[in-house]
Design a protein around this motif. Structure first.
Motif, short mmCIF file in Angstrom:
data_model
loop_
_atom_site.label_atom_id
_atom_site.label_comp_id
_atom_site.label_asym_id
_atom_site.label_seq_id
_atom_site.Cartn_x
_atom_site.Cartn_y
_atom_site.Cartn_z
N ARG A 120 40.62 42.08 43.41
CA ARG A 120 41.77 42.10 44.34
C ARG A 120 42.10 40.70 44.81
O ARG A 120 43.28 40.32 44.89
CB ARG A 120 41.46 43.02 45.53
N LYS B 272 36.37 43.82 44.97
CA LYS B 272 36.90 42.87 45.95
C LYS B 272 37.30 41.56 45.27
O LYS B 272 38.32 40.96 45.63
CB LYS B 272 35.87 42.62 47.04
N LEU C 265 32.69 37.82 48.10
CA LEU C 265 33.32 38.37 46.89
C LEU C 265 32.28 38.77 45.86
O LEU C 265 32.51 38.69 44.65
CB LEU C 265 34.34 37.39 46.28
#
Length: 302
Positions: free
Chosen positions: A152, A149, A144
């Motif tokens: 999300r 990303k 991450l």
């Protein structure tokens, strides 16, 4: 906006002494890193003793192995339980490291559907921290590591954010652009505040290259009303306690000026102003000589 001091900023001193310095400076509370102090004693009793000096605003889950605290999953739950028992509203943890092969931790994180329900039990706010890029090629060794990303993942898992300015500054991303992406997600609940520059993290504002005054001015103009946590390297401070106090009061005064609207009488931080002038340098004049000798020290905060 609450002004908080991370105990890691002065981790070379005993925890009660760090709390006393923060209290006397005027900070609203403390963030406590679960460290070796918590290995062989009653963790709840230790926290409650510290809370008699100054409120604890957040706990930082361990980011290294501690006897009796288990693996990263166990550490997260144990930190959360300690926060519940002590009435602490927020905890922070690091995402798994792909370089450290923390795949078990990553698989478990992926199985969690709602962190606030399954981990925090709607009693403690669970936040994850964005992590730094390191090395000559500015590689982020954490899963991450990309802003989109991570956003999300947080949105899908009902997970909140501790935004670290130095960690973001270490990456190839545009600092203010990616900050806005995180901020606009609505997930930000805590900010670790420090400068970055010349390959070093957790520097005093002005010792690095980040536009931190602009950053603070933006926060003041927004609806952000959560914690701004000063998280510095102890190497940014002189060794003598009197000079540490002087330096801490100056940086506190700077934070007040840049985050709080001017009151009618023109005052900002009475406790800091009583100690000296209102220089926003973050380090006292007498401490600068000592500081110059310490700039080559290695940063030990994460």
């Amino acid at each position: 906006m609450k002004l908080i001091l991370s105990a890691g900023s002065l981790y070379t001193l005993p925890l009660p002494k760090v709390f006393e310095i923060a209290r006397d400076t005027g900070f609203d509370g403390m963030e406590v890193i679960i460290s070796y102090d918590f290995q062989y004693q009653d963790s709840l009793a230790l926290i409650r003793d510290l809370q008699q000096i100054l409120p604890v605003a957040s706990l930082h889950a361990p980011f290294f192995d501690l006897d009796g605290w288990g693996n990263k999953i166990d550490q997260l739950f144990r930190t959360t339980t300690l926060a519940m028992e002590a009435g602490i509203p927020l905890i922070n943890f690091h995402p798994p490291s792909w370089m450290g092969l923390e795949l078990k931790f990553w698989r478990w994180l992926n199985k969690v559907k709602d962190f606030q329900e399954e981990v925090g039990q709607h009693q403690v706010i669970i936040t994850m921290e964005n992590m730094p890029s390191t090395g000559a090629f500015k590689t982020n060794p954490y899963i991450l590591g990309q802003t989109e990303k991570m956003i999300r993942f947080m949105q899908e898992k009902n997970l909140y954010l501790t935004f670290d300015t130095a960690h973001m500054g270490s990456s190839k991303a545009n600092f203010l652009h990616d900050f806005h992406l995180f901020y606009d997600s609505g997930k930000m609940r805590n900010i670790h505040f420090s400068d970055y520059g010349y390959g070093r993290e957790h520097l005093l504002p002005g010792h690095g290259v980040l536009p931190l005054t602009r950053f603070l001015n933006h926060l003041r103009q927004t609806a952000y009303n959560d914690a701004l946590t000063l998280e510095l390297s102890p190497h940014e401070f002189p060794e003598e306690e009197s000079l540490i106090r002087e330096s801490m009061a100056e940086i506190f005064n700077y934070l007040c000026k840049e985050t709080r609207f001017n009151p009618p009488d023109g005052s900002y931080c009475p406790l800091a102003d009583q100690r000296r002038g209102t220089s926003p340098t973050g380090i006292g004049e007498k401490g600068k000589k000592d500081q110059g000798e310490k700039r080559d020290g290695q940063d030990e905060l994460e």
